[in-house]
Design a protein around this motif. Structure first.
Motif, mmCIF file in Angstrom:
data_model
loop_
_atom_site.group_PDB
_atom_site.id
_atom_site.type_symbol
_atom_site.label_atom_id
_atom_site.label_comp_id
_atom_site.label_asym_id
_atom_site.label_seq_id
_atom_site.Cartn_x
_atom_site.Cartn_y
_atom_site.Cartn_z
ATOM 1 N N THR A 1 -5.177 -23.853 26.932
ATOM 2 C CA THR A 1 -4.817 -22.770 27.850
ATOM 3 C C THR A 1 -4.924 -23.260 29.281
ATOM 4 O OG1 THR A 1 -5.668 -21.136 26.303
ATOM 5 C CG2 THR A 1 -5.361 -20.432 28.591
ATOM 6 N N PRO A 2 -3.833 -23.259 30.065
ATOM 7 C CA PRO A 2 -3.926 -23.650 31.478
ATOM 8 C C PRO A 2 -4.668 -22.584 32.271
ATOM 9 C CG PRO A 2 -1.729 -22.851 31.002
ATOM 10 C CD PRO A 2 -2.446 -22.903 29.678
ATOM 11 N N GLN B 1 -16.821 -17.759 39.879
ATOM 12 C CA GLN B 1 -15.592 -18.519 40.115
ATOM 13 C C GLN B 1 -14.770 -18.596 38.830
ATOM 14 O OE1 GLN B 1 -14.635 -19.845 43.206
ATOM 15 N NE2 GLN B 1 -16.327 -18.553 43.901
ATOM 16 N N CYS B 2 -14.312 -17.426 38.336
ATOM 17 C CA CYS B 2 -13.512 -17.413 37.124
ATOM 18 C C CYS B 2 -12.595 -16.190 37.141
ATOM 19 C CB CYS B 2 -14.406 -17.392 35.882
ATOM 20 S SG CYS B 2 -15.369 -15.866 35.754
ATOM 21 N N ILE B 3 -11.581 -16.225 36.274
ATOM 22 C CA ILE B 3 -10.637 -15.115 36.145
ATOM 23 C C ILE B 3 -10.694 -14.622 34.706
ATOM 24 C CG2 ILE B 3 -8.233 -14.404 36.290
ATOM 25 C CD1 ILE B 3 -7.819 -16.499 38.404
ATOM 26 N N PHE B 4 -11.074 -13.380 34.557
ATOM 27 C CA PHE B 4 -11.241 -12.817 33.213
ATOM 28 C C PHE B 4 -9.921 -12.821 32.431
ATOM 29 C CE2 PHE B 4 -11.458 -9.256 30.224
ATOM 30 C CZ PHE B 4 -12.616 -9.581 29.531
ATOM 31 N N ASP B 5 -8.798 -12.637 33.141
ATOM 32 C CA ASP B 5 -7.500 -12.560 32.461
ATOM 33 C C ASP B 5 -7.161 -13.845 31.727
ATOM 34 O OD1 ASP B 5 -7.194 -10.001 33.312
ATOM 35 O OD2 ASP B 5 -5.916 -10.501 35.038
ATOM 36 N N ASP B 6 -7.722 -14.982 32.150
ATOM 37 C CA ASP B 6 -7.436 -16.241 31.463
ATOM 38 C C ASP B 6 -7.820 -16.170 29.991
ATOM 39 O OD1 ASP B 6 -6.534 -17.219 33.804
ATOM 40 O OD2 ASP B 6 -8.270 -18.486 34.222
ATOM 41 N N PHE B 7 -8.864 -15.420 29.660
ATOM 42 C CA PHE B 7 -9.332 -15.378 28.279
ATOM 43 C C PHE B 7 -8.379 -14.614 27.366
ATOM 44 C CE2 PHE B 7 -13.300 -15.686 30.836
ATOM 45 C CZ PHE B 7 -13.607 -16.990 30.496
ATOM 46 N N ARG B 8 -7.446 -13.847 27.950
ATOM 47 C CA ARG B 8 -6.461 -13.150 27.129
ATOM 48 C C ARG B 8 -5.423 -14.109 26.540
ATOM 49 N NH1 ARG B 8 -5.771 -8.007 31.299
ATOM 50 N NH2 ARG B 8 -7.809 -7.067 30.804
ATOM 51 N N ASN B 9 -5.402 -15.338 27.106
ATOM 52 C CA ASN B 9 -4.481 -16.355 26.579
ATOM 53 C C ASN B 9 -5.153 -17.245 25.545
ATOM 54 O OD1 ASN B 9 -2.405 -15.519 28.362
ATOM 55 N ND2 ASN B 9 -3.335 -16.749 30.015
ATOM 56 N N ALA B 10 -6.394 -16.921 25.188
ATOM 57 C CA ALA B 10 -7.116 -17.728 24.202
ATOM 58 C C ALA B 10 -6.534 -17.525 22.820
ATOM 59 C CB ALA B 10 -8.591 -17.362 24.213
ATOM 60 N N LYS B 11 -6.947 -18.382 21.884
ATOM 61 C CA LYS B 11 -6.465 -18.271 20.516
ATOM 62 C C LYS B 11 -6.920 -16.962 19.880
ATOM 63 C CE LYS B 11 -6.429 -23.286 19.994
ATOM 64 N NZ LYS B 11 -7.028 -24.469 19.344
ATOM 65 N N LEU B 12 -8.190 -16.615 20.132
ATOM 66 C CA LEU B 12 -8.735 -15.335 19.656
ATOM 67 C C LEU B 12 -9.271 -14.594 20.879
ATOM 68 C CD1 LEU B 12 -10.651 -16.529 16.462
ATOM 69 C CD2 LEU B 12 -8.439 -15.382 16.544
ATOM 70 N N PRO B 13 -8.425 -13.870 21.587
ATOM 71 C CA PRO B 13 -8.835 -13.256 22.856
ATOM 72 C C PRO B 13 -10.079 -12.381 22.741
ATOM 73 C CG PRO B 13 -6.456 -13.105 22.579
ATOM 74 C CD PRO B 13 -6.993 -13.592 21.272
ATOM 75 N N ALA B 14 -10.129 -11.528 21.713
ATOM 76 C CA ALA B 14 -11.275 -10.624 21.600
ATOM 77 C C ALA B 14 -12.575 -11.397 21.436
ATOM 78 C CB ALA B 14 -11.060 -9.663 20.424
#
Length: 802
Positions: free
Chosen positions: A574-575, A605-618
């Motif tokens: 995930t970029p 120093q992070c963006i929570f929305d990035d984790f929605r692009n993970a393989k298992l977002p939840a």
């Protein structure tokens, strides 16, 4: 110092060269009882005797007429024979069995050879005789009979390695009550050696050598360390015990008492004063309080090294006492860090650390804040240390400030940094001449500072790298090397490479500049030792870094590495994009990059929305929330709690904690002195007898004279504490006492209350005390002096008329 275990072996060999070694493995001894079958009353192979149907094996101790039992002591106590009779105090059976013959070998007629009586020959499981056992059990009638009828045991020692050397008199001193000298007197009157064998068994070695019963090794040392004052007096006055005998560590009786600290003050003073009587009467050449052991420590220094503050009270020499006010003098030669002192030029070597250095090494707050130690530190601070400290502080601050200014004026390009005059001047190269001045000033300052350090290395030698200022010196040298490296990079390395490589040199120079700037300001923190209010805060900071933070970071890293692995598996393709990073950053595609991103969570120093692009977002979002809870809520609060606890702990005792740092500062300044400086200050610091000019090349004995009184403890009014009223710290050239009144002003304290005139103490036409802000009232009379003068004149006139 020699190996104490070797000392024991040597002592046994000295007793009997043919003796078996003390080690159980080598001499074949066994702690378990040896039970044998019924045999004749003698046995050429096993050498044993029968005891009512039981047999104990005995083994000869070298060529001595003594035979060690191979059974345990407990087995002997139940043998229904001699040893049980002694143990139980059964005098009739003792008489019966002790005089029986002890057979060993065969005589010329082929019959069992009699080596002696059983009482004379048999030794117990630890090599003790029946007299030792009778004394330990305190059976007086048995003791008296054995002393009268088995005389050869009176000076016999334990033969096994654990208690080797312990005589019946040693045992009697420990077993007897202080008001009962009967057994000691009986033994002495029947030939017991008061100054005889020393106990050198392994159980009687020092704590550091894994011994458990170190009470010295002589009879007198045993009595003195077991609180037997009356027995001490008897041994000294009646039995003529030698006060000056030392043990294998070189400790005399006062050393041993100081080692433990739990001594009877009356006994300590009695021995000290008795020795002084003998010393002054030239009956002995040894002064116990000035004698040094094998570690080169006097009794006073040894007590300090063990953390026993009560030893300080024992060096006081009372002058007079008036109710709750008293005056006494204390020798400061063993205390002062300017030691030792010889009158000759060639003797600048040190014999040992001073008491104040020992206490500082141990960070002993109780001893450092004792009025004696505190007074010496404050006088040295007022005399010379304050001036030296302030000069060094101001010069160092100017150096670091100059370096910081030069950093702020650095251009962004290497060619601009090399350009101070002429040529095109870029916009980033503002004020090149000013920059040049500050850079030259910094370099000159560093060179001067290093010249001083080389002088200190010459004076201190190896202590420079291992002493109190070792950390400070390491930071100072690193800073200096970095500063000197900058012109080498700028003009030396750049001249050797092509211009297109200057960018790398510029980056390297910036790194060196940055590290030097950090080290320079960190170095300034060492000067907080001289500031009473800031010093404890810096101590809190350093303790947090060294202890609390390191403990906390271990927990944080364990949690972070674990969550980094779990999140990496979900985000590895995930970029990541941020507001400042418009292009994708593929940090998630490796474990190290993922770890750095997880660490950035701590600093938001992070963006929570990035984790929605993970393989298992939840699942990934759950990991992020859980990690945030564990780190941001739990671990950070744990760190805060530890910081608060540390601060409270240090703040509660901040004054004493700072005094330890202050002692390090003073001792560090003393260590930087040259031999001539030491001799000079030794001539001015400390009161001495008018007729004492030193002997055998050793300068006169120096003292502080205290006047103190008892006052109620402000914290617990029911208790009493002592308050120092005034202090005589020196004697002027014209014979007057230099007197000060203590108070708590750190920067002007000990500088305003010299009560009596002080003669001209000059070094190159300068008065040492005046030069260091100690105000003198020479040539003037106070109102009390005038009244006293008028009173004495009146009295003297009246006496003349009469």
């Amino acid at each position: 110092m020699s190996d104490p275990q070797l000392e024991v072996a040597n002592a046994i060999n000295a007793l009997d060269p043919a003796a078996v070694p003390p080690s159980g493995e080598e001499d074949g001894e066994s702690d378990a009882a040896t039970h044998t079958q019924e045999k004749p009353s003698f046995d050429l192979r096993t050498e044993h005797v029968h005891s009512n149907g039981k047999a104990h094996e005995f083994k000869r101790f070298g060529t001595r007429n003594a035979f060690l039992c191979m059974s345990t002591q407990m087995a002997l106590f139940k043998d229904g024979n001699l040893w049980q009779a002694v143990h139980e105090g059964d005098l009739e059976n003792v008489k019966k069995y002790a005089m029986q013959p002890f057979y060993h070998g065969i005589d010329e007629n082929g019959k069992p050879a009699v080596a002696g009586t059983r009482g004379e020959c048999e030794r117990g499981g630890e090599g003790e005789s029946i007299l030792h056992l009778a004394i330990l059990e305190m059976h007086m009638s048995v003791i008296e009979w054995i002393v009268e009828h088995v005389k050869g045991l009176i000076n016999e020692v334990y033969l096994k390695h654990r208690y080797f050397g312990k005589t019946p008199l040693h045992a009697a001193v420990v077993a007897s009550k202080d008001n009962d000298e009967s057994i000691i007197q009986l033994l002495v009157e029947n030939g017991a050696e008061v100054n005889g064998p020393m106990v050198t068994g392994t159980e009687f070695l020092k704590d550091e050598e894994k011994g458990a019963l170190y009470c010295g090794q002589t009879i007198l040392q045993f009595a003195a360390t077991t609180h037997k004052f009356k027995i001490v007096r008897y041994l000294v006055e009646q039995a003529k015990a030698d006060l000056t005998i030392v043990d294998i560590y070189g400790n005399n009786v006062l050393h041993v008492m100081a080692y433990h600290g739990q001594f009877d003050p009356d006994a300590f003073d009695y021995i000290k004063n008795k020795n002084l009587e003998q010393f002054n009467a030239k009956e002995t050449s040894v002064n116990l309080m000035r004698s040094r052991n094998k570690d080169n420590l006097t009794p006073f220094q040894l007590g300090v090294s063990r953390g026993h503050a009560n030893i300080i009270e024992r060096v006081k020499e009372l002058h007079w006492e008036f109710g709750f006010v008293r005056t006494f003098r204390i020798p400061i030669d063993d205390l002062d860090s300017i030691q030792p002192h010889k009158l000759s030029e060639s003797s600048a070597s040190r014999t040992s650390k001073s008491a104040i250095e020992i206490a500082a090494d141990r960070k002993d707050k109780v001893i450092i804040t004792h009025p004696l130690f505190e007074s010496l530190l404050q006088v040295k601070w007022a005399l010379y240390a304050r001036k030296k400290f302030l000069i060094r502080f101001v010069l160092t601050a100017l150096l670091i400030a100059s370096f910081t200014v030069s950093i702020s004026l650095q251009p962004f390009r290497m060619d601009d940094r090399r350009n101070y005059f002429g040529g095109a001047v870029a916009s980033t190269n503002s004020h090149p001449i000013v920059r040049l001045v500050f850079e030259i000033g910094t370099l000159v300052g560093v060179v001067i500072m290093l010249a001083g350090e080389f002088k200190e290395i010459k004076n201190q030698k190896g202590v420079y790298f291992t002493g109190y200022s070792r950390d400070e010196n390491a930071v100072q040298w690193t800073f200096s090397i970095f500063v000197l490296l900058i012109p080498i990079l700028r003009f030396g390395v750049t001249a050797a490479v092509s211009v297109d490589k200057w960018g790398y040199i510029l980056d390297t120079e910036n790194v060196v500049f940055g590290l030097a700037g950090i080290l320079g300001w960190v170095y300034m923190l060492y000067f907080t030792k001289g500031f009473e209010r800031v010093g404890p805060l810096v101590l809190v900071f350093t303790r947090i870094i060294r202890e609390d933070f390191l403990q906390w970071i271990s927990l944080y890293l364990a949690v972070t590495f674990g969550f980094s692995a779990a999140i990496f598996l979900q985000m590895n393709d995930t970029p990541s994009t941020t507001a400042n990073e418009l292009l994708p950053v593929l940090d998630w595609n490796n474990y190290l990059g993922s770890t750095l991103w997880v660490i950035r969570f701590l600093f938001a120093q992070c963006i929570f929305d990035d984790f929605r692009n993970a393989k298992l977002p939840a699942f990934t979002e759950f990991l992020f929330v859980l990690y945030g809870f564990m780190v941001m809520v739990l671990l950070l609060n744990v760190l805060i709690a530890k910081l608060v606890e540390t601060f409270k702990e240090v703040a509660k005792d901040s004054k004493r904690v700072w005094k330890v740092q202050f002692a390090h500062l003073i001792v560090g300044i003393d260590s930087q002195m040259s031999a001539s400086e030491r001799r000079y200050w030794l001539a001015h610091l400390g009161w001495h007898e008018t007729n004492d000019n030193g002997t055998d090349g050793v300068a006169a004995r120096r003292y502080f004279i205290f006047t103190e009184r008892d006052i109620p403890d402000p914290q617990e009014p029911s208790k009493k504490v002592t308050e120092t009223l005034k202090l005589v710290v020196a004697k002027s050239d014209d014979g007057h006492d230099v007197e000060v009144r203590p108070h708590g002003k750190h920067w002007v304290g000990w500088s305003q209350d010299l009560m009596k005139s002080f003669g001209q103490m000059r070094r190159k036409e300068k008065n040492a005390w005046n030069d260091h802000h100690l105000r003198l009232h020479s040539g003037t009379e106070g109102r009390f002096q005038k009244v006293n003068k008028m009173f004495h004149e009146k009295i003297s006139g009246k006496n003349k008329m009469e």
